[in-house]
Motif scaffolding. Sequence first.
Motif, PDB file in Angstrom:
ATOM      1  N   ASP A 473       3.206  30.916  12.064  1.00 29.19           N
ATOM      2  CA  ASP A 473       3.054  30.010  10.918  1.00 29.19           C
ATOM      3  C   ASP A 473       3.833  28.716  11.143  1.00 29.19           C
ATOM      4  O   ASP A 473       3.370  27.619  10.814  1.00 29.19           O
ATOM      5  CB  ASP A 473       3.527  30.690   9.641  1.00 29.19           C
ATOM      6  N   THR A 474       5.029  28.844  11.701  1.00 31.26           N
ATOM      7  CA  THR A 474       5.831  27.650  12.007  1.00 31.26           C
ATOM      8  C   THR A 474       5.181  26.841  13.115  1.00 31.26           C
ATOM      9  O   THR A 474       5.193  25.604  13.084  1.00 31.26           O
ATOM     10  CB  THR A 474       7.255  28.062  12.425  1.00 31.26           C
ATOM     11  N   LEU A 475       4.615  27.531  14.102  1.00 28.93           N
ATOM     12  CA  LEU A 475       3.898  26.837  15.172  1.00 28.93           C
ATOM     13  C   LEU A 475       2.730  26.043  14.608  1.00 28.93           C
ATOM     14  O   LEU A 475       2.518  24.877  14.965  1.00 28.93           O
ATOM     15  CB  LEU A 475       3.396  27.856  16.203  1.00 28.93           C
ATOM     16  N   LEU A 476       1.966  26.667  13.715  1.00 25.95           N
ATOM     17  CA  LEU A 476       0.821  25.995  13.101  1.00 25.95           C
ATOM     18  C   LEU A 476       1.268  24.758  12.338  1.00 25.95           C
ATOM     19  O   LEU A 476       0.668  23.679  12.431  1.00 25.95           O
ATOM     20  CB  LEU A 476       0.110  26.975  12.163  1.00 25.95           C
ATOM     21  N   LEU A 477       2.369  24.889  11.590  1.00 22.85           N
ATOM     22  CA  LEU A 477       2.898  23.768  10.820  1.00 22.85           C
ATOM     23  C   LEU A 477       3.345  22.632  11.730  1.00 22.85           C
ATOM     24  O   LEU A 477       3.059  21.451  11.472  1.00 22.85           O
ATOM     25  CB  LEU A 477       4.066  24.257   9.953  1.00 22.85           C
ATOM     26  N   SER A 478       4.055  22.971  12.809  1.00 22.53           N
ATOM     27  CA  SER A 478       4.556  21.938  13.717  1.00 22.53           C
ATOM     28  C   SER A 478       3.412  21.205  14.409  1.00 22.53           C
ATOM     29  O   SER A 478       3.496  20.003  14.666  1.00 22.53           O
ATOM     30  CB  SER A 478       5.489  22.561  14.764  1.00 22.53           C
ATOM     31  N   LYS A 479       2.329  21.936  14.708  1.00 26.64           N
ATOM     32  CA  LYS A 479       1.180  21.299  15.346  1.00 26.64           C
ATOM     33  C   LYS A 479       0.531  20.273  14.419  1.00 26.64           C
ATOM     34  O   LYS A 479       0.068  19.211  14.863  1.00 26.64           O
ATOM     35  CB  LYS A 479       0.153  22.364  15.754  1.00 26.64           C
ATOM     36  N   ARG A 480       0.491  20.585  13.135  1.00 27.66           N
ATOM     37  CA  ARG A 480      -0.109  19.646  12.186  1.00 27.66           C
ATOM     38  C   ARG A 480       0.711  18.365  12.065  1.00 27.66           C
ATOM     39  O   ARG A 480       0.199  17.350  11.599  1.00 27.66           O
ATOM     40  CB  ARG A 480      -0.246  20.312  10.810  1.00 27.66           C
ATOM     41  N   TYR A 481       1.973  18.418  12.463  1.00 24.50           N
ATOM     42  CA  TYR A 481       2.828  17.234  12.375  1.00 24.50           C
ATOM     43  C   TYR A 481       3.170  16.664  13.747  1.00 24.50           C
ATOM     44  O   TYR A 481       4.183  15.983  13.907  1.00 24.50           O
ATOM     45  CB  TYR A 481       4.095  17.555  11.577  1.00 24.50           C
ATOM     46  N   GLY A 482       2.343  16.935  14.742  1.00 21.60           N
ATOM     47  CA  GLY A 482       2.417  16.198  15.992  1.00 21.60           C
ATOM     48  C   GLY A 482       3.327  16.749  17.064  1.00 21.60           C
ATOM     49  O   GLY A 482       3.561  16.069  18.067  1.00 21.60           O
ATOM     50  N   PHE A 483       3.880  17.949  16.919  1.00 23.12           N
ATOM     51  CA  PHE A 483       4.724  18.531  17.965  1.00 23.12           C
ATOM     52  C   PHE A 483       3.847  18.928  19.153  1.00 23.12           C
ATOM     53  O   PHE A 483       2.810  19.570  18.980  1.00 23.12           O
ATOM     54  CB  PHE A 483       5.476  19.755  17.438  1.00 23.12           C
ATOM     55  N   THR A 484       4.247  18.537  20.356  1.00 21.62           N
ATOM     56  CA  THR A 484       3.479  18.858  21.552  1.00 21.62           C
ATOM     57  C   THR A 484       3.865  20.236  22.083  1.00 21.62           C
ATOM     58  O   THR A 484       4.947  20.763  21.789  1.00 21.62           O
ATOM     59  CB  THR A 484       3.740  17.827  22.658  1.00 21.62           C
ATOM     60  N   LEU A 494      10.359  28.576  26.491  1.00 19.65           N
ATOM     61  CA  LEU A 494       9.158  29.074  27.163  1.00 19.65           C
ATOM     62  C   LEU A 494       8.628  27.995  28.083  1.00 19.65           C
ATOM     63  O   LEU A 494       9.144  26.873  28.120  1.00 19.65           O
ATOM     64  CB  LEU A 494       8.085  29.459  26.129  1.00 19.65           C
ATOM     65  N   THR A 495       7.581  28.321  28.832  1.00 18.16           N
ATOM     66  CA  THR A 495       6.899  27.299  29.624  1.00 18.16           C
ATOM     67  C   THR A 495       5.822  26.648  28.768  1.00 18.16           C
ATOM     68  O   THR A 495       5.337  27.233  27.786  1.00 18.16           O
ATOM     69  CB  THR A 495       6.244  27.911  30.874  1.00 18.16           C
ATOM     70  N   THR A 496       5.438  25.438  29.151  1.00 14.33           N
ATOM     71  CA  THR A 496       4.378  24.740  28.424  1.00 14.33           C
ATOM     72  C   THR A 496       3.083  25.547  28.471  1.00 14.33           C
ATOM     73  O   THR A 496       2.336  25.609  27.480  1.00 14.33           O
ATOM     74  CB  THR A 496       4.155  23.342  29.028  1.00 14.33           C
ATOM     75  N   ALA A 497       2.807  26.157  29.613  1.00 11.11           N
ATOM     76  CA  ALA A 497       1.585  26.956  29.758  1.00 11.11           C
ATOM     77  C   ALA A 497       1.565  28.116  28.777  1.00 11.11           C
ATOM     78  O   ALA A 497       0.519  28.457  28.202  1.00 11.11           O
ATOM     79  CB  ALA A 497       1.460  27.461  31.198  1.00 11.11           C
ATOM     80  N   GLN A 498       2.736  28.748  28.547  1.00 12.79           N
ATOM     81  CA  GLN A 498       2.804  29.868  27.612  1.00 12.79           C
ATOM     82  C   GLN A 498       2.518  29.415  26.179  1.00 12.79           C
ATOM     83  O   GLN A 498       1.791  30.073  25.438  1.00 12.79           O
ATOM     84  CB  GLN A 498       4.186  30.526  27.695  1.00 12.79           C
ATOM     85  N   VAL A 499       3.089  28.273  25.792  1.00  9.25           N
ATOM     86  CA  VAL A 499       2.848  27.759  24.440  1.00  9.25           C
ATOM     87  C   VAL A 499       1.381  27.348  24.289  1.00  9.25           C
ATOM     88  O   VAL A 499       0.761  27.599  23.243  1.00  9.25           O
ATOM     89  CB  VAL A 499       3.779  26.568  24.143  1.00  9.25           C
ATOM     90  N   THR A 500       0.816  26.726  25.305  1.00  6.80           N
ATOM     91  CA  THR A 500      -0.588  26.331  25.262  1.00  6.80           C
ATOM     92  C   THR A 500      -1.490  27.548  25.086  1.00  6.80           C
ATOM     93  O   THR A 500      -2.474  27.510  24.335  1.00  6.80           O
ATOM     94  CB  THR A 500      -0.966  25.571  26.542  1.00  6.80           C
TER      95      THR A 500
END
Length: 797
Positions: A473-484, A494-500
């Motif tokens: 839920d926090t990940l979803l919220l951060s994505k809506r506000y521009g977090f890469t 984590l690695t970028t690939a894991q988050v992607t």
Amino acid sequence: MTKRVLLIGTTMGLVSGEKLDQEKAIYVTLESFQQSGYETILLTENREVFPDFHTLAQHVIFQDINLTNLKSIIIQYQIDFIFPTYAANNKLNIFKNLIKQGFLEKNHVKLLVLNQKNLNLMISHKALTNYLQNKGFRLIEHEIINKFDEAMAFVQQHHFPIIIRVNNKEQKTYWNSINTKEELIHLFQTTKASEGYEVERSINTFKEITMTTVRDRFDNKALIYASEDIDPIGIHSNDSISVTPVYSITNRLFQRIRDAVLKLTRLLKIVGICTFHLAVDEKTDSFYVLEISPLFQSKILPIIASTGYPLFEVICQISLGCRLQNVLTLDGSIINAAVELTPNHLTGRFPIWQSPQLVDLNNNLGPHKSSLGAVIVNGNNLETVIMKGFKILNLSDDIFINHPDAKLSDEQIESLLFHTSIRRIIAVCEALNRGFDVQEIQSFTKYNLVFLETLKHLLDLARLLEYKKGDLDTLLLSKRYGFTDFLIAKLWNLTTAQVTKITSQLSLNRLFLPTPSSYSLDHGAVLNYYSSFLDDPFIKEPNYQIIINNYPNSDMISNHEMTILAHQLIHRFQSDGYSVAAQGNLLSKIDSHALGDFYVDSSYNKSYLFSPQNRLNIAINTIENQHINYPVSIYNLKYQQQLLQNHQITTEIIFIQDNQQRLWLSLPITNVLKKLSSQHFEMTAIPSKLKTGLVKRISDYVHSNYQNTKFGTIIISDNDQWQWLDGFTINVGIVSQVNPNFIDVLCHCLVGIATPKSQKSKHLFGRKINLKQLANGLYTTKVKYFDLPTTYRQELK
């Protein structure tokens, strides 16, 4: 008889993003005048121009832009109109003298856009204040003084900081921002003013607003652009972050300002474009007009990025007498350009400097513009716009991860908040992290309160991400506000690939949304896109298309060369029948005629702004060649300086190799480095003759070492050492001028249909670049072109 229009092009000297924007504007203007049936003559000091300038304009004249040359050209080419909209401010006295001397009237020449009245108001600040006062506009408190005691009396009434300048008639006198008594004493000790000093109350407590209007000769007019500086510095608007549309003042006050600038547009008899810089005092519900400019200013380019408004085409057409409601665009459609568009998203403009080490750039911003250019981003909320700006400017790590000001005391942080330095944003974020009151920070910095609340929201969200590692839920919220993904990966270890991978499993995908605009037409026009994260299906890009991605760096010469190269490639690919999509800040849409889709944002996580390379990625996806990627690099000015420091003379030659290993070679460019001081260098580049023996050596070298390489640059030092670059240096602009088939051969090689062509050299010239490092971490770059001796040019040909 066909009428002739003289366009005043760019000047040489300091290199900045404005020069690049002017070149794009001239490109569209030439097309627009040509479509309207006018003959065009371009006068420019810049030798490295878009190659199409030579085909769009009947004559391209490379001369200094001065009064003598201008008079001579007017007579020689029998000019009917002069179009000065893209001229530099320091050339305004030329047009004033042409009017004053009666030269234009005598030779039946009409000066478009400018007239005697608005010229005087641009050149003379005194004339502007008198005019505004006579028309009933409120003026910022100011006085003409002669002595230090009088200046201090003004300070006692209005407090520091103040703005002061030597009040003489020369246009090149500048304002000085004075923050302390010691600075004021120093100014009086080091300057002499025969006509006194003009002292003015600082606007650092006000909101700074920019508005742009257009008007035709029938008095149809419209407000086409409005933005506000969210971190106003009180001196120079171009050094601030600006956002459009204006969102933090009341609608009532906004409408009052709109009515005022439209009234001024009519009073000044503007026929074309006019930009107004204003200061707004919300405490007293009042505003002040600071500057009026009927010339093009690059700060208003977000009007294109946010709405798709065909700005340059509109300026050209109404200057020629067209009504705003019936503007003919380059794609052949008639539009109503008097429509005041309001996009449903935000567009931000972030200034850029040369160094990633902002701690070195700790000087206070002053009356002289320090930023070299800007990047433009779009988003569906202010948080997303700010996060994109931070990412491109390489600020994300310092603000959310490294916290470089964490070791400073609260008192030291407060001191940083008072000073208008480039790095102040880092201190602001540190203060917010420590729990400083937002109102208190606003009183120190004068930042927009909504901006500060947004920063606090982003910092709180970053802490929440750290606390709730792995929470979707926090990940979803951060994505809506521009977090890469890149930043989230660092916060979660984590690695970028894991988050992607995690993100891809959510109902959250990237969607390219076309900006809502009357000018995003179904046929012929470029659709301008911005990216956001929404719960919508992913839109797949076309199967067969060439996509060009540009990642700019902070070196303006490198950016200039990259933009010209990229637009050459786009034009060549389109001429060959390919669909081309472009993505990147430097490739933003400039007209309604360009084909293919245009993406102004990029999904990449890494910023290349402070890289030694300016990167251009060309993804070839055609029926003949599917999913082939060619990264192109232009190495910046500092890289070339380091290269030359080891070898004071080098020779570089660009090669292109087709599938049959046949080579195309450019003319050699000889570089000479001259060290004028420890921080001052001069680099000279001159084309030379490609001799038979050298051709054989290069052919053997490439065939032995780089059999499968499509292109590159070979650098030969003065001791005959050879080096290969996987791209080009900043001399690629010279190469594209002296070898006019360069782009044609490169494009055909990339898509696999090339045959090297014979080359005919033309437009031979040399170039000197002066690079001066300043004590505050910035450096200035000046370019000067020179003609080669006639005998030398004949030998090369």
